[in-house]
Design a protein around this motif. Structure first.
Motif, PDB file in Angstrom:
ATOM      1  N   GLN A  22       0.709  -1.301  -0.018  1.00 17.56           N
ATOM      2  CA  GLN A  22       0.131   0.190  -0.086  1.00 17.56           C
ATOM      3  C   GLN A  22       0.870   1.180  -0.140  1.00 17.56           C
ATOM      4  N   LEU A  23       1.721   1.265   0.875  1.00 20.10           N
ATOM      5  CA  LEU A  23       2.730   2.483   0.868  1.00 20.10           C
ATOM      6  C   LEU A  23       3.273   2.760  -0.683  1.00 20.10           C
ATOM      7  N   PHE A  24       4.046   1.693  -1.258  1.00 17.27           N
ATOM      8  CA  PHE A  24       4.587   1.999  -2.586  1.00 17.27           C
ATOM      9  C   PHE A  24       3.580   2.543  -3.443  1.00 17.27           C
ATOM     10  N   THR A  25       2.665   1.837  -3.336  1.00 13.00           N
ATOM     11  CA  THR A  25       1.560   2.225  -4.644  1.00 13.00           C
ATOM     12  C   THR A  25       0.968   3.691  -4.289  1.00 13.00           C
ATOM     13  N   GLU A  26       0.877   4.194  -2.960  1.00  7.99           N
ATOM     14  CA  GLU A  26       0.406   5.471  -2.599  1.00  7.99           C
ATOM     15  C   GLU A  26       1.298   6.329  -2.644  1.00  7.99           C
ATOM     16  N   ALA A  27       2.809   6.254  -2.324  1.00  4.19           N
ATOM     17  CA  ALA A  27       3.763   6.946  -2.647  1.00  4.19           C
ATOM     18  C   ALA A  27       4.112   7.351  -3.769  1.00  4.19           C
ATOM     19  N   SER A  28       4.093   6.249  -4.692  1.00  3.04           N
ATOM     20  CA  SER A  28       4.247   6.604  -6.095  1.00  3.04           C
ATOM     21  C   SER A  28       3.070   7.439  -6.913  1.00  3.04           C
TER      22      SER A  28
END
Length: 343
Positions: A22-28
């Protein structure tokens, strides 16, 4: 709604895994000033390097906290324990990059999905921790491209340095030795620990503080004694599996079993234990490996009285054929000597 739901659990590894996704998706998405929208397709869904998407999440399962620091990766990472057992004890070959590649839908339909996840995590751990700074930077660049909403799967190529890593190099990285423990000892609690088949000695283990919270501990084939094991394992109240096969333990290991009320599988094969130690085996044990020990027919009644015992191996002991027959009569539904061990 940007929400994730999790069942409560003591082990936070799966929480770390999913939050990493979730972090990688939202941060990107935030980096490109776009929020993820319903139906939006990232390169992560169609890339042939889906192994890296799951591999980095497996890597972050190792996230640990101590005071003002957080740790990630390392030889004690949960995902590496099973991979180490599979490779060094089970003889499972390390997967090549070609073996791991495939898009998400194809991967998730694999019959051996658990092994695929283990191997994807193993390769990612190696590239992050052991292959050097330039490979790590290249891998992070590849991850950033995979998560970029503006990228297409065809535009994201694996770094040449990562693609050329040999399975033999990854296998070597699994062999923990005294230097690993001395330079990077486990900090805090740990749920799984497998050093089976590694190059760890008594001196190396002496550099490690006692570990609490273990549910699976495999120290098979290490040149260690009762003192070493009892000092390393701080408690056994959550222990589910314990293997001390072919170590130097003896009847002096018995105090370790106190409080092991959840112990389900115990392996003391090829150790110096005898009938006396058997009397202290927890009643919770379902699978028991006592191959090559000093047991005699005097242990039969004690073994047969274990209420949950389902499988036992007592080959190459001093137990006679008459003793085996007594056990069969007392415990007819228990699987006796399932392994065909040649003389």
């Amino acid at each position: 709604m940007r929400l994730s739901f999790f069942f409560p659990q003591q082990d936070l590894s799966s929480l770390h895994h999913e939050v990493c996704h979730q972090l990688f998706t939202e941060a990107s998405a935030n980096a490109s000033r776009r929020r993820p929208t319903r139906g939006q397709v990232f390169a992560t869904a169609t890339t042939k390097d889906f192994w890296l998407i799951e591999g980095i999440a497996g890597y972050f399962e190792s996230l640990r906290y101590e005071q003002s620091l957080a740790y990630v990766g390392g030889w004690e990472s949960p995902r590496l324990q099973l991979a180490r057992y599979q490779a060094l004890i089970g003889g499972v070959p390390v997967a090549s990059l070609k073996d791991l590649q495939g898009i998400r839908d194809d991967i998730q339909s694999k019959p051996d999905l658990a092994r695929w996840y283990s191997q994807a995590s193993l390769r990612t751990h190696f590239l992050m921790d052991s292959a050097g700074p330039s490979v790590r930077r290249s891998l992070i660049k590849q991850l950033a491209d995979l998560y970029s909403p503006s990228k297409k799967a065809a535009e994201v190529d694996p770094p040449a340095t990562a693609a050329e890593i040999s399975p033999a190099g990854i296998l070597r990285s699994l062999r923990v030795d005294d230097a690993h423990i001395s330079q990077n000892p486990v900090k805090g609690d740990l749920s799984t620990l497998c050093l089976a088949g590694c190059e760890v000695t008594r001196e190396g283990l002496s550099k490690q503080k006692p570990i609490s919270g273990l549910t699976w501990c495999d120290l098979s084939r290490l040149p260690i004694t009762d003192v070493d094991v009892r000092r390393l394992v701080a408690d056994t109240n959550r222990m589910d599996q314990l293997s001390l096969e072919a170590t130097g333990v003896s009847n002096e290991i018995v105090p370790l079993f106190r409080g092991a009320t959840q112990l389900r599988e115990l392996d003391l094969s090829y150790t110096a234990i005898d009938d006396t130690a058997v009397q202290s085996i927890p009643s919770s044990v379902e699978t028991l490996w006592l191959t090559g020990t000093n047991l005699t027919d005097q242990a039969i009644d004690t073994l047969a009285a274990l209420p949950r015992l389902q499988t036992i191996d007592i080959q190459r002991t001093k137990i006679t054929e008459q003793g085996l027959q007594r056990f069969r009569q007392a415990k007819p539904n228990c699987q006796l000597n399932p392994l065909n061990i040649p003389e």
